[in-house]
Motif scaffolding. Structure first.
Motif, PDB file in Angstrom:
ATOM      1  N   GLN A   1       6.514  -9.377  -6.726  1.00  0.00           N
ATOM      2  CA  GLN A   1       6.982  -8.047  -6.340  1.00  0.00           C
ATOM      3  C   GLN A   1       5.838  -7.050  -6.232  1.00  0.00           C
ATOM      4  O   GLN A   1       5.790  -6.240  -5.294  1.00  0.00           O
ATOM      5  N   GLY A   2       4.896  -7.104  -7.178  1.00  0.00           N
ATOM      6  CA  GLY A   2       3.740  -6.211  -7.094  1.00  0.00           C
ATOM      7  C   GLY A   2       2.888  -6.517  -5.879  1.00  0.00           C
ATOM      8  O   GLY A   2       2.381  -5.610  -5.217  1.00  0.00           O
ATOM      9  N   GLU A   3       2.729  -7.809  -5.577  1.00  0.00           N
ATOM     10  CA  GLU A   3       1.951  -8.212  -4.413  1.00  0.00           C
ATOM     11  C   GLU A   3       2.617  -7.737  -3.119  1.00  0.00           C
ATOM     12  O   GLU A   3       1.945  -7.225  -2.216  1.00  0.00           O
ATOM     13  N   LEU A   4       3.954  -7.899  -3.023  1.00  0.00           N
ATOM     14  CA  LEU A   4       4.680  -7.408  -1.855  1.00  0.00           C
ATOM     15  C   LEU A   4       4.475  -5.912  -1.681  1.00  0.00           C
ATOM     16  O   LEU A   4       4.147  -5.432  -0.583  1.00  0.00           O
ATOM     17  N   GLN A   5       4.691  -5.161  -2.768  1.00  0.00           N
ATOM     18  CA  GLN A   5       4.555  -3.710  -2.659  1.00  0.00           C
ATOM     19  C   GLN A   5       3.113  -3.307  -2.366  1.00  0.00           C
ATOM     20  O   GLN A   5       2.866  -2.304  -1.689  1.00  0.00           O
ATOM     21  N   GLY A   6       2.150  -4.100  -2.854  1.00  0.00           N
ATOM     22  CA  GLY A   6       0.755  -3.840  -2.521  1.00  0.00           C
ATOM     23  C   GLY A   6       0.482  -4.044  -1.041  1.00  0.00           C
ATOM     24  O   GLY A   6      -0.258  -3.283  -0.419  1.00  0.00           O
ATOM     25  N   VAL A   7       1.085  -5.096  -0.472  1.00  0.00           N
ATOM     26  CA  VAL A   7       0.939  -5.348   0.963  1.00  0.00           C
ATOM     27  C   VAL A   7       1.569  -4.218   1.772  1.00  0.00           C
ATOM     28  O   VAL A   7       0.977  -3.737   2.756  1.00  0.00           O
ATOM     29  N   LEU A   8       2.776  -3.784   1.369  1.00  0.00           N
ATOM     30  CA  LEU A   8       3.420  -2.676   2.080  1.00  0.00           C
ATOM     31  C   LEU A   8       2.589  -1.401   1.969  1.00  0.00           C
ATOM     32  O   LEU A   8       2.458  -0.645   2.935  1.00  0.00           O
ATOM     33  N   ALA A   9       2.026  -1.173   0.778  1.00  0.00           N
ATOM     34  CA  ALA A   9       1.158  -0.003   0.606  1.00  0.00           C
ATOM     35  C   ALA A   9      -0.081  -0.123   1.490  1.00  0.00           C
ATOM     36  O   ALA A   9      -0.550   0.866   2.067  1.00  0.00           O
ATOM     37  N   ALA A  10      -0.620  -1.358   1.599  1.00  0.00           N
ATOM     38  CA  ALA A  10      -1.800  -1.556   2.447  1.00  0.00           C
ATOM     39  C   ALA A  10      -1.471  -1.331   3.920  1.00  0.00           C
ATOM     40  O   ALA A  10      -2.254  -0.719   4.654  1.00  0.00           O
ATOM     41  N   LEU A  11      -0.312  -1.825   4.364  1.00  0.00           N
ATOM     42  CA  LEU A  11       0.091  -1.603   5.748  1.00  0.00           C
ATOM     43  C   LEU A  11       0.311  -0.125   6.022  1.00  0.00           C
ATOM     44  O   LEU A  11      -0.081   0.398   7.078  1.00  0.00           O
ATOM     45  N   HIS A  12       0.952   0.557   5.072  1.00  0.00           N
ATOM     46  CA  HIS A  12       1.151   1.994   5.224  1.00  0.00           C
ATOM     47  C   HIS A  12      -0.196   2.713   5.278  1.00  0.00           C
ATOM     48  O   HIS A  12      -0.398   3.617   6.096  1.00  0.00           O
ATOM     49  N   ALA A  13      -1.118   2.283   4.398  1.00  0.00           N
ATOM     50  CA  ALA A  13      -2.437   2.909   4.376  1.00  0.00           C
ATOM     51  C   ALA A  13      -3.211   2.615   5.654  1.00  0.00           C
ATOM     52  O   ALA A  13      -3.920   3.484   6.169  1.00  0.00           O
ATOM     53  N   LEU A  14      -3.085   1.383   6.172  1.00  0.00           N
ATOM     54  CA  LEU A  14      -3.747   1.057   7.430  1.00  0.00           C
ATOM     55  C   LEU A  14      -3.222   1.948   8.554  1.00  0.00           C
ATOM     56  O   LEU A  14      -3.984   2.404   9.415  1.00  0.00           O
ATOM     57  N   SER A  15      -1.937   2.232   8.506  1.00  0.00           N
ATOM     58  CA  SER A  15      -1.366   3.148   9.498  1.00  0.00           C
ATOM     59  C   SER A  15      -1.943   4.549   9.323  1.00  0.00           C
ATOM     60  O   SER A  15      -2.131   5.279  10.297  1.00  0.00           O
ATOM     61  N   MET A  16      -2.261   4.901   8.065  1.00  0.00           N
ATOM     62  CA  MET A  16      -2.858   6.205   7.785  1.00  0.00           C
ATOM     63  C   MET A  16      -4.329   6.245   8.203  1.00  0.00           C
ATOM     64  O   MET A  16      -4.891   7.326   8.372  1.00  0.00           O
ATOM     65  N   VAL A  17      -4.949   5.073   8.317  1.00  0.00           N
ATOM     66  CA  VAL A  17      -6.304   5.003   8.861  1.00  0.00           C
ATOM     67  C   VAL A  17      -6.260   5.195  10.374  1.00  0.00           C
ATOM     68  O   VAL A  17      -7.009   5.986  10.953  1.00  0.00           O
ATOM     69  N   ILE A  18      -5.360   4.454  11.007  1.00  0.00           N
ATOM     70  CA  ILE A  18      -5.289   4.439  12.467  1.00  0.00           C
ATOM     71  C   ILE A  18      -4.704   5.736  13.016  1.00  0.00           C
ATOM     72  O   ILE A  18      -5.248   6.356  13.940  1.00  0.00           O
ATOM     73  N   SER A  19      -3.578   6.167  12.434  1.00  0.00           N
ATOM     74  CA  SER A  19      -2.840   7.277  13.017  1.00  0.00           C
ATOM     75  C   SER A  19      -3.617   8.591  13.046  1.00  0.00           C
ATOM     76  O   SER A  19      -3.665   9.245  14.094  1.00  0.00           O
TER      77      SER A  19
END
Length: 399
Positions: free
Chosen positions: A334-352
């Protein structure tokens, strides 16, 4: 569990404040320390936002994996303590480079969203996950209200006052967590920490290998990139298009944050119960598509304010998507999943921010070939449409 819930939700709220706090003051703060025009300030604003998000991308999976191995309590408390010190540094920053360093450290300490969400997964029954993830989203919405509102109101006392207030809040929440936060990771759901699994690419591969998760991860990413158009360019867009002051910008963002908190804290539960998670996600994305189209061409500030509640209805998408993915993930990940979602969200914050502020600068210049400050919203519309089609195809293939 009431006080631990309040602590965890308070941590998410403060993380969100780290994003929203600087929005109303950022144009003036950058001009103050760097000089230049509003258009050049928008470019620097994109760089600072990208640095913050890049650290969240790199460290979201690290903190998520650390929390799977060593517990949610230690990760949350350490991050809050460092965050409070970082706000003090930001309050005293006298150059654009020190502001950049502050945003880098702030991005690392604010990467605890994954740990907070993992705590919710630990203490939630399967049918409660969408609603409890909604509470996380509501706390983010409250932070999105308080951050811009605090930034706008305290801007009257200077561009540094909001940072001092945020430092005090972060440290107060650290003290609360020190007193009340229990540990929810036990030998039953503990998973050893491995550095290669903590890398964003490795964690992403591990989670994407789970049945049915990969297309939902793409939908989550496209949704995040498009929705981040609001914090990326709202201050610059409303200043250019409507001539709004920092106080008005803060107020408008507060209205949006309140709407988001109401949707994710209250509406998500009856919506998923009566409509189901799939239909809830579909309607949420439709509301966002309509809002992006309107904002792309809007020239009236009053109508923009009236549109905010409709825009906020799209906030049902994130918790419903999280719930679908959480149920398909083992307890030990569960922590790994939420870490991945946080990373994807953060990557969107890099790109956007980089993309949206660049598009804004190109279309808002005095000498622009085609003047259209709302152009970033039209780009967000295309990305949202892509995610919408992918979500429909993913669910059609399962039936």
């Amino acid at each position: 569990m009431r006080l631990p819930f309040l602590f965890v939700l308070g941590t998410v709220m403060i993380d969100a404040m780290g994003i929203g706090l600087v929005m109303p003051i950022m144009p003036q703060l950058i001009v103050e320390v760097q000089g230049g025009s509003l258009a050049s300030a928008a470019i620097w604003g994109g760089i600072l936002s990208t640095a913050f998000a890049a650290m969240q991308f790199l460290f979201g999976p690290v903190l998520g994996n650390l929390s799977d191995a060593y517990g949610r309590r230690a990760v949350l408390l350490a991050s809050l303590f460092v965050m409070s010190l970082d706000y003090v540094v930001m309050a005293m920053a006298g150059s654009i480079w020190l502001l950049l360093i502050g945003r880098i450290v702030g991005g690392i300490t604010a990467a605890t969203h994954s740990t907070a969400a993992a705590f919710m997964a630990d203490v939630s029954k399967p049918h409660e996950k969408a609603a409890n993830f909604g509470l996380i989203g509501a706390a983010f919405g409250v932070g999105f209200v308080l951050g811009p509102l605090m930034g706008g109101l305290l801007s009257e006392y200077g561009t540094r006052a909001p940072f001092w207030a945020a430092a005090g809040l972060s440290f107060a929440n650290f003290l609360l967590g020190l007193a009340v936060m229990p540990e929810t990771v036990t030998d039953k759901n503990r998973r050893g920490f491995r550095w290669h699994r903590a890398r964003p690419d490795s964690a992403l591969r591990a989670i994407a290998a789970l049945p049915g998760i990969r297309p939902l991860l793409w939908v989550y990413f496209l949704y995040s990139v498009s929705i981040y158009v609001y914090p990326a360019i709202w201050s610059y867009f409303t200043t250019e298009r409507f001539g709004w002051s920092p106080q008005m910008i803060g107020l408008s963002l507060a209205v949006y944050g309140l709407g988001m908190a109401a949707v994710q804290g209250g509406l998500i539960r009856p919506a998923t119960r009566h409509l189901g998670e799939r239909t809830t996600i579909v309607w949420g994305m439709i509301f966002e598509i309509v809002s992006f189209l309107a904002l792309g061409f809007l020239t009236n500030g009053t109508i923009a304010l009236m549109l905010i509640p409709i825009t906020a209805l799209g906030a049902v998408v994130t918790p419903a998507l999280q719930a679908q993915m959480s149920r398909a993930t083992p307890d030990s990940q569960q922590g790994e999943l939420q870490g991945v979602l946080a990373a994807l969200h953060a990557l969107s914050m890099v790109i956007s921010p980089l993309v949206m502020t660049t598009v804004f600068a190109q279309f808002a210049r005095v000498d622009a070939a085609f003047y259209l400050p709302g152009a970033p919203f039209l780009l967000a519309l295309l990305l949202m449409l892509a995610g919408f089609v992918l979500f429909l195809r993913a669910h059609r293939s399962e039936t």
